[in-house]
Enzyme design. Structure first.
Site, PDB file in Angstrom:
ATOM      1  N   GLN A 135       0.835  -1.197   0.000  1.00  0.00           N
ATOM      2  CA  GLN A 135       0.000   0.000   0.000  1.00  0.00           C
ATOM      3  C   GLN A 135       0.873   1.251   0.000  1.00  0.00           C
ATOM      4  O   GLN A 135       0.634   2.199  -0.756  1.00  0.00           O
ATOM      5  CB  GLN A 135      -0.921   0.002   1.236  1.00  0.00           C
ATOM      6  CG  GLN A 135      -1.816   1.215   1.333  1.00  0.00           C
ATOM      7  CD  GLN A 135      -2.878   1.246   0.245  1.00  0.00           C
ATOM      8  OE1 GLN A 135      -3.606   0.284   0.047  1.00  0.00           O
ATOM      9  NE2 GLN A 135      -2.967   2.347  -0.485  1.00  0.00           N
ATOM     10  N   CYS A 151      -6.228   4.814   1.724  1.00  0.00           N
ATOM     11  CA  CYS A 151      -5.925   3.501   1.145  1.00  0.00           C
ATOM     12  C   CYS A 151      -7.183   2.783   0.668  1.00  0.00           C
ATOM     13  O   CYS A 151      -7.100   1.901  -0.184  1.00  0.00           O
ATOM     14  CB  CYS A 151      -5.184   2.647   2.172  1.00  0.00           C
ATOM     15  SG  CYS A 151      -6.146   2.378   3.679  1.00  0.00           S
TER      16      CYS A 151
END
Ligand code: CP
Ligand code: NVA
Length: 306
Positions: free
Chosen positions: A129, A260
């Site tokens: 991520q 995210c």
């Protein structure tokens, strides 16, 4: 090599992976089929949309066969010890990409598997991520000297962003309610990188102070997967830490918004900010796929010379 934390690849390795992410995005054909004949065990002990789909699509694009595994069928650490799972899968596949509850399971897998082990999210880190996050910011501004403010829970996503930001010379401010700060071990590891990269780390509980002059505002859910029982308490504790339009406007004029995802709209972020012209969340989600290609090629030693 393994990729359990973003720091595993060092400053130069991260630079190489970010460069590769941008190149893969600009010219996907350059990496098509590079892992032909390889197989990857891709495992999820928690739900996933972005990671599951982007990893599978990226692996197929590279020519590898992703063997998708669910937590309940493998029973990592329950049906079978993780060190045994590692040694069995090692006989079949060339790399492991795992999303787990316990980071310790990843460390055991990495110790016993010969091929690379890639962390697809654990209780303490989400390094793939962070690669996508940094790659998304780099599409708009230079990373060294960029001021990023993460506001919310000092969780897995926060830890990897903190480390990745420090490794790329960013000025990282982490703002959490008291008691939700990132682990001091993660903060120290990040600070150690700033000595050479020129970045800096501030940890505060004051959202206003944290947001002033930020070039990037980042948040994540207040209740991560597996913490659902704490949700009511967390909603109370995080009151005042929502990224709403006023918060985004407190940052610098052209500040970008990142998340995210998945987002809990109305909790850590408002609809207005999610839909804002400077919200880059869907570019960020797309970049998960390019970032995974770059990480997988790097970890398997198959990055092209370009
Ligand atoms: N950001 C992210 O990891 O999303 P998923 O949980 O949907 O994979
Ligand atoms: N912190 C979140 C991230 C989800 C991608 C969680 O662990 O649930």
């Amino acid at each position: 090599m393994d990729f359990l934390r973003i720091s595993d690849v060092g400053v130069d390795g991260l630079r190489t992976i970010l460069d590769a992410t941008a190149r893969v995005k600009a010219n996907p054909d350059a990496v098509k089929g590079l892992l032909a004949g390889a197989s990857i065990g891709v495992f999820f002990e928690k739900p996933s949309t972005r990671t599951r789909v982007s990893c599978e699509v990226a692996a197929v694009h590279l020519g590898a066969h992703p063997v998708m595994l669910r937590g309940e069928e493998v029973g990592l650490g329950k049906r079978e010890a993780s060190k045994d799972v590692a040694r069995v899968l090692d006989r079949y596949v060339d790399a492991l990409a795992f999303r787990v509850f316990r980071h310790q399971h990843l460390e055991e897998l990495a110790e016993y598997a010969h091929g690379p082990v890639i962390n697809l999210l654990s209780d303490i880190a989400h390094p793939c991520q962070a690669v996508a996050d940094l790659a998304t910011i780099a599409e708009h501004m230079a990373l060294p000297g960029c001021r990023i403010t993460y506001i919310g829970d000092g969780n897995n996503v926060c830890n990897s962003l903190l480390l990745g930001g420090a490794m790329t010379g960013m000025h990282v401010t982490i703002c959490t309610p008291p008691g939700y700060e990132p682990d001091p071990v993660e903060v120290s590891a990040a600070r150690a990188f700033t000595v050479d990269t020129g970045g800096s780390i501030v940890v505060t509980t004051d959202p206003r102070e944290a947001l002033v002059d930020a070039n990037v505002v980042y948040t994540d859910v207040w209740t991560s997967m597996g913490q659902e029982g704490e949700s009511a308490q967390r909603l109370r504790d995080f009151d005042g830490y929502q990224v709403d339009l006023a918060a985004l406007n407190t940052a610098s004029d052209q500040a970008l918004f990142l998340h995210c995802l998945p987002a809990h709209r109305g909790e850590e972020v408002t609809d207005e900010v999610m839909e804002h012209p400077r919200s880059m969340v869907f570019d960020q989600a797309e970049n998960r796929m390019h970032a995974f290609s770059a990480v997988l090629l790097y970890a398997t030693g198959q990055l092209p010379q370009w």
